[in-house]
Scaffold this motif. Sequence first.
Motif, mmCIF file in Angstrom:
data_model
loop_
_atom_site.group_PDB
_atom_site.id
_atom_site.type_symbol
_atom_site.label_atom_id
_atom_site.label_comp_id
_atom_site.label_asym_id
_atom_site.label_seq_id
_atom_site.Cartn_x
_atom_site.Cartn_y
_atom_site.Cartn_z
ATOM 1 N N HIS A 4 0.702 -1.191 -0.010
ATOM 2 C CA HIS A 4 0.092 0.111 0.073
ATOM 3 C C HIS A 4 0.897 1.394 -0.117
ATOM 4 O O HIS A 4 0.165 2.317 -0.029
ATOM 5 N N GLY A 5 2.193 1.326 0.261
ATOM 6 C CA GLY A 5 3.202 2.501 0.178
ATOM 7 C C GLY A 5 2.888 3.424 1.276
ATOM 8 O O GLY A 5 3.031 4.283 1.377
ATOM 9 N N ARG A 6 2.347 2.798 2.472
ATOM 10 C CA ARG A 6 2.314 3.480 3.493
ATOM 11 C C ARG A 6 2.271 2.538 4.959
ATOM 12 O O ARG A 6 2.311 1.407 4.775
ATOM 13 N N PRO A 7 2.875 3.121 6.120
ATOM 14 C CA PRO A 7 2.953 2.262 7.331
ATOM 15 C C PRO A 7 1.677 1.555 7.624
ATOM 16 O O PRO A 7 0.624 2.401 7.580
ATOM 17 N N TRP A 8 1.779 0.340 8.226
ATOM 18 C CA TRP A 8 0.773 -0.443 8.840
ATOM 19 C C TRP A 8 1.116 -0.825 10.065
ATOM 20 O O TRP A 8 2.513 -0.934 10.416
ATOM 21 N N ARG A 9 0.361 -1.116 11.123
ATOM 22 C CA ARG A 9 0.835 -1.551 12.448
ATOM 23 C C ARG A 9 0.095 -3.232 12.633
ATOM 24 O O ARG A 9 -1.067 -3.126 11.943
ATOM 25 N N THR A 10 0.727 -4.040 13.081
ATOM 26 C CA THR A 10 0.253 -5.462 13.442
ATOM 27 C C THR A 10 0.299 -5.745 14.819
ATOM 28 O O THR A 10 1.358 -5.410 15.382
ATOM 29 N N SER A 11 -0.791 -6.021 15.567
ATOM 30 C CA SER A 11 -0.632 -6.353 16.780
ATOM 31 C C SER A 11 -1.133 -8.090 17.080
ATOM 32 O O SER A 11 -2.206 -8.482 16.417
ATOM 33 N N VAL A 12 -0.403 -8.747 17.905
ATOM 34 C CA VAL A 12 -0.830 -10.081 17.982
ATOM 35 C C VAL A 12 -2.029 -10.061 19.157
ATOM 36 O O VAL A 12 -1.842 -9.740 20.179
ATOM 37 N N LEU A 13 -3.146 -10.737 18.633
ATOM 38 C CA LEU A 13 -4.315 -10.751 19.726
ATOM 39 C C LEU A 13 -4.201 -11.969 20.427
ATOM 40 O O LEU A 13 -4.827 -11.794 21.584
ATOM 41 N N HIS A 14 -3.883 -13.298 19.736
ATOM 42 C CA HIS A 14 -3.854 -14.333 20.397
ATOM 43 C C HIS A 14 -3.333 -15.241 19.764
ATOM 44 O O HIS A 14 -3.065 -15.253 18.552
ATOM 45 N N VAL A 15 -2.836 -16.136 20.409
ATOM 46 C CA VAL A 15 -2.200 -17.498 19.851
ATOM 47 C C VAL A 15 -2.989 -18.710 20.361
ATOM 48 O O VAL A 15 -2.932 -18.971 21.548
ATOM 49 N N GLU A 16 -3.414 -19.487 19.686
ATOM 50 C CA GLU A 16 -4.343 -20.664 19.929
ATOM 51 C C GLU A 16 -3.529 -22.025 19.494
ATOM 52 O O GLU A 16 -3.154 -22.120 18.266
ATOM 53 N N ALA A 17 -3.320 -22.976 20.573
ATOM 54 C CA ALA A 17 -2.580 -24.122 20.300
ATOM 55 C C ALA A 17 -3.742 -25.161 19.988
ATOM 56 O O ALA A 17 -4.488 -25.501 20.970
ATOM 57 N N VAL A 18 -3.632 -25.606 18.521
ATOM 58 C CA VAL A 18 -5.236 -26.380 18.364
ATOM 59 C C VAL A 18 -4.611 -27.824 18.621
ATOM 60 O O VAL A 18 -5.573 -28.602 19.085
ATOM 61 N N LYS A 19 -3.441 -28.505 18.251
ATOM 62 C CA LYS A 19 -3.275 -29.830 18.642
ATOM 63 C C LYS A 19 -1.679 -30.235 18.622
ATOM 64 O O LYS A 19 -1.112 -29.414 17.809
ATOM 65 N N SER A 20 -1.245 -31.098 19.074
ATOM 66 C CA SER A 20 -0.100 -31.604 18.956
ATOM 67 C C SER A 20 -0.106 -32.618 17.430
ATOM 68 O O SER A 20 -0.455 -33.375 17.282
#
Length: 425
Positions: free
Chosen positions: A390-406
């Motif tokens: 997009h040619g402009r800055p963005w921010r990313t934020s980790v909301l959650h990490v889900e461990a589904v399965k082994s």
Amino acid sequence: LEAEQLLDGRYRLQRVPGGRVALPVREEKLSQRCLPPELPCELLRIQDPVPSRAARRRTPAQELRDELRRLLGRSWSEELERDVPHAWQRHGDLVLLSEDSFRAAPWERLGKGEQGLPAPMLPAGCPHVPHLPGRCVAGSALWETVASALGARRVARRGRVMPDGMRTPRVTLLLGQDGWVEHVDNGIRYTFDVTKCMFSPGNITEKLRVASLPCSGEVLVDLYAGIGYFTLPFLVHAGAAFVHACEWNSHAVEALRRSLVLNGVQDRCHIHAGDSRQLELRDVADRVNLGLIPSSEEGWPVACRVLKKDTGGVLHIHHNVETPPTPAPPQTPALPAEGGSPEAASSKGEAQHPAGDSGKDTLGARLRPEWQRWAEGTATRIQGLLAELHGRPWRTSVLHVEAVKSYAPHVHHLVLDLECRPVLP
């Protein structure tokens, strides 16, 4: 008799003429012992003794073994008994056996109706399969017996998944005319052909989770829709306004079409058949699901393109992450689950996991260092892709990490909920 382990608990005591009672005993042990001569008893053989209550409470696996033993008679052997399955998948009236079921050579011959074992005889009019006058072919007799013992009408056996990029199952239909089944999961009706498509019960925790996400009014893109594992929960329970479902397996596309109709949500979904990397959609999505393992990385550029450029949205990124066996020390504070304030979100947090996970390599309640590094690294790469696009800055934020399965020893299937927003001037 009990003290000498002579009493046979499989049968009930029975009244016999003369005001006497017959006690069931184990004949093979009786011959090894001498009853005291003063005991007022005699040996009596009873045809068709009445089974005890405990004996009548047979598990399905016991029922299957007993019926097969009755079918084969003197041909029964320990080798055959070892090959009888103890567990299976059930999809409606179809039972899906594991890959290693009935693999001994005698079973193979019998299942194909070949020579080598006496062909079991069944009555004329044997249901569900073609029959010959007065009998069914041996193969049909075997699979008919399996179906009857397990309360099914169709039987299939799994093979290895084909390495064709579509995870096409090698499934052989042993009894029945077709492999189309219906499976109800969390109130959602899935239909698919078990010989063409896979159903993954291991992802149930993630399907339940996405079903509870606040998606009302949102447009969602599901880049790897399959038969609708996540497309349908987003539509039926999460309240998504519209879903663009991408899938390149033609059999899965047909299954998804049918399932959309079954659940009455066909008007809120468009299926894009073909390679999702060639998807021409842009600037439409509030949310993108990337449900592909071991890695969905090839879909990241597409996910960035379809996100709404002015408001951004949330990516659900699936990935298999390697985790060393050494227990990790306690980690940093917990992340809020999605729905918390964006200001409170950070790149550290708690990994949610199925309560029923078992095994030595457990998922753990805290976010492991390897998972945290993967989440932060992914967030940085997505941020770069969006800024470049997009040619402009963005921010990313980790909301959650889900461990589904082994997924495998020291490998875990994770899902990262990543919030992506353009930085306003």
